[in-house]
Design a protein around this motif. Structure first.
Motif, PDB file in Angstrom:
ATOM      1  N   SER A   1     -10.680  -3.562  -8.068  1.00  0.00           N
ATOM      2  CA  SER A   1      -9.658  -4.521  -7.640  1.00  0.00           C
ATOM      3  C   SER A   1      -8.244  -4.038  -7.925  1.00  0.00           C
ATOM      4  O   SER A   1      -7.276  -4.750  -7.646  1.00  0.00           O
ATOM      5  CB  SER A   1      -9.884  -5.852  -8.359  1.00  0.00           C
ATOM      6  OG  SER A   1     -11.196  -6.298  -8.142  1.00  0.00           O
TER       7      SER A   1
ATOM      8  N   LYS B   1      -8.742  -2.356 -20.927  1.00  0.00           N
ATOM      9  CA  LYS B   1      -9.217  -2.835 -19.627  1.00  0.00           C
ATOM     10  C   LYS B   1     -10.664  -3.316 -19.742  1.00  0.00           C
ATOM     11  O   LYS B   1     -11.447  -2.757 -20.496  1.00  0.00           O
ATOM     12  CB  LYS B   1      -9.071  -1.678 -18.646  1.00  0.00           C
ATOM     13  CG  LYS B   1     -10.052  -1.636 -17.504  1.00  0.00           C
ATOM     14  CD  LYS B   1      -9.677  -0.530 -16.565  1.00  0.00           C
ATOM     15  CE  LYS B   1     -10.865  -0.101 -15.730  1.00  0.00           C
ATOM     16  NZ  LYS B   1     -10.514   0.815 -14.650  1.00  0.00           N
TER      17      LYS B   1
ATOM     18  N   ARG C   1      -8.621  -8.921  -5.822  1.00  0.00           N
ATOM     19  CA  ARG C   1      -8.410  -8.253  -4.539  1.00  0.00           C
ATOM     20  C   ARG C   1      -9.280  -8.908  -3.474  1.00  0.00           C
ATOM     21  O   ARG C   1     -10.347  -9.447  -3.781  1.00  0.00           O
ATOM     22  CB  ARG C   1      -8.807  -6.776  -4.697  1.00  0.00           C
ATOM     23  CG  ARG C   1      -8.559  -5.914  -3.481  1.00  0.00           C
ATOM     24  CD  ARG C   1      -9.017  -4.474  -3.734  1.00  0.00           C
ATOM     25  NE  ARG C   1      -8.550  -3.599  -2.667  1.00  0.00           N
ATOM     26  CZ  ARG C   1      -8.838  -2.300  -2.575  1.00  0.00           C
ATOM     27  NH1 ARG C   1      -9.584  -1.726  -3.516  1.00  0.00           N
ATOM     28  NH2 ARG C   1      -8.372  -1.573  -1.585  1.00  0.00           N
TER      29      ARG C   1
ATOM     30  N   MET D   1       0.082   8.426  -7.574  1.00  0.00           N
ATOM     31  CA  MET D   1      -1.063   8.358  -8.499  1.00  0.00           C
ATOM     32  C   MET D   1      -2.215   9.245  -8.022  1.00  0.00           C
ATOM     33  O   MET D   1      -2.972   9.768  -8.825  1.00  0.00           O
ATOM     34  CB  MET D   1      -1.531   6.916  -8.690  1.00  0.00           C
ATOM     35  CG  MET D   1      -0.639   6.150  -9.675  1.00  0.00           C
ATOM     36  SD  MET D   1      -1.199   4.468 -10.029  1.00  0.00           S
ATOM     37  CE  MET D   1      -2.810   4.768 -10.775  1.00  0.00           C
TER      38      MET D   1
ATOM     39  N   ARG E   1      -9.037   6.618  -3.362  1.00  0.00           N
ATOM     40  CA  ARG E   1      -9.678   6.810  -2.064  1.00  0.00           C
ATOM     41  C   ARG E   1      -8.734   6.542  -0.898  1.00  0.00           C
ATOM     42  O   ARG E   1      -8.334   7.441  -0.188  1.00  0.00           O
ATOM     43  CB  ARG E   1     -10.927   5.905  -1.981  1.00  0.00           C
ATOM     44  CG  ARG E   1     -11.870   6.168  -0.826  1.00  0.00           C
ATOM     45  CD  ARG E   1     -12.985   5.133  -0.814  1.00  0.00           C
ATOM     46  NE  ARG E   1     -12.466   3.784  -0.631  1.00  0.00           N
ATOM     47  CZ  ARG E   1     -12.273   3.200   0.549  1.00  0.00           C
ATOM     48  NH1 ARG E   1     -12.606   3.825   1.651  1.00  0.00           N
ATOM     49  NH2 ARG E   1     -11.761   1.975   0.637  1.00  0.00           N
TER      50      ARG E   1
ATOM     51  N   GLY F   1      -6.570   3.145  -0.914  1.00  0.00           N
ATOM     52  CA  GLY F   1      -5.491   2.304  -1.436  1.00  0.00           C
ATOM     53  C   GLY F   1      -4.846   1.423  -0.395  1.00  0.00           C
ATOM     54  O   GLY F   1      -3.627   1.238  -0.398  1.00  0.00           O
TER      55      GLY F   1
END
Ligand code: A3P
Length: 290
Positions: free
Chosen positions: A49, A104, A128, A230, A255, A257
């Motif tokens: 997400s 996280k 997401r 990134m 991948r 984004g």
């Protein structure tokens, strides 16, 4: 056979009604007893997400968007993944880190160690679009050779809808944090908002964390945390990660984004069935993630 992998793929086991990879389930009691420092920051999300993105933003906010500091170590070293680590849970890593630690988790809210609430740690949740999340998770299962076998796309979507993938129902996950956001002072973010206006969302995170950076420093962070940067940054693109676990020749960790990639994967029938199921499961809450 040629396809034989070195890594055994995880099996899923139910823990308090939630399916978890077996290697995580086995350490979960120790994880539940974890006692954070009040200055620690929790980033929670259902897998895929945008938790790595959010973790990178938070780490940079804590370091004033300084280029050197965001390249000082891989994102998995600068921020700890609570319930997962290569050999054991993130607890060992956390012992070596000094607060404020960025932690996280993918655990649903009822499984988050109570210490985070008792210590009133800042907690950021990122959600997401459901269909984009399934797509990302599907590709991730292919490249992450330690995750369970994805099986065919059709059945993967079915499993997602029925809480049969790792970390359980996506629906309960996003709802759980949504319903508690005021009571527990959770900052609730949306991946799509971050894509739409990253500066606005970086500033929201900054204010929530009681930080105040210069406009220039905020600008640097926005720039350093674009998908492109990134993807190129060796400290965020997981090129540092063992290829026998993340096989990036199958699919990159960074991948695509994008918002709406689901349209390249769902047939109209799959999309309609997904929407119908979504309406039923999400009708009690005001979150539009489809
Ligand atoms: P895609 O597979 O759709 O590309 P998580 O970090 O929670 O596992 O989420 C991974 C997803 O976030 C992947 O989605 C990844 O590409 C995307 N992502 C990571 N960093 C991003 C960024 N800076 N901007 C946009 N998307 C990003």
């Amino acid at each position: 056979s040629e396809n034989q992998t070195v890594m055994p793929r995880a099996l899923l086991v139910p823990v308090k009604g939630i399916l978890l990879p077996d290697h995580i389930a086995k350490d979960l009691d120790a994880v539940s007893a974890f006692c954070p420092h009040p200055s620690d920051i929790l980033i929670a999300a259902f897998p895929k997400s945008g938790s790595t993105w959010t973790a990178e933003i938070v780490d940079q906010l804590l370091h004033n968007g300084d280029v050197e500091s965001c390249r000082r170590a891989p994102i998995t070293v600068r921020t700890a993944f609570l319930e997962i680590c290569r050999k054991s849970s993130g607890l060992h890593q956390l012992k070596e880190m000094a607060p404020p630690r960025v932690i996280k988790t993918h655990l649903p809210i009822q499984m988050v160690p109570v210490g985070f609430w008792e210590k009133k740690c800042k907690t950021i949740y990122v959600a997401r679009n459901a269909k984009d999340t399934v797509v990302s998770f599907y590709h991730f299962h292919h490249m992450n050779l330690a995750s369970p076998e994805p099986g065919p796309w059709e059945s993967f979507v079915h499993k997602f809808m029925h809480g049969e993938l790792a970390w359980g129902y996506w629906h309960d996950h996003v709802k759980g944090f949504w319903e508690e956001q005021e009571k527990r002072d959770i900052l609730y973010l949306f991946y799509e908002d971050m894509k739409e206006n990253p500066r606005r969302e970086v500033e929201r995170i900054m204010k929530y964390l009681d930080l105040s950076l210069s406009d220039d420093d905020i600008g640097h962070i926005v720039e350093l945390t674009t998908f492109k940067n990134m993807k190129e940054n060796p400290m965020t693109n997981f090129s540092f990660f063992p290829p026998e676990i993340y096989n990036q020749s199958i699919s990159k960790f960074m991948r695509k984004g994008e918002v709406g990639d689901w349209k390249n994967h769902f047939t109209p029938e799959q999309s309609a069935a997904f929407d119908e199921d979504y309406e039923k499961k999400m009708k009690q809450v005001f979150i539009d993630l489809i």
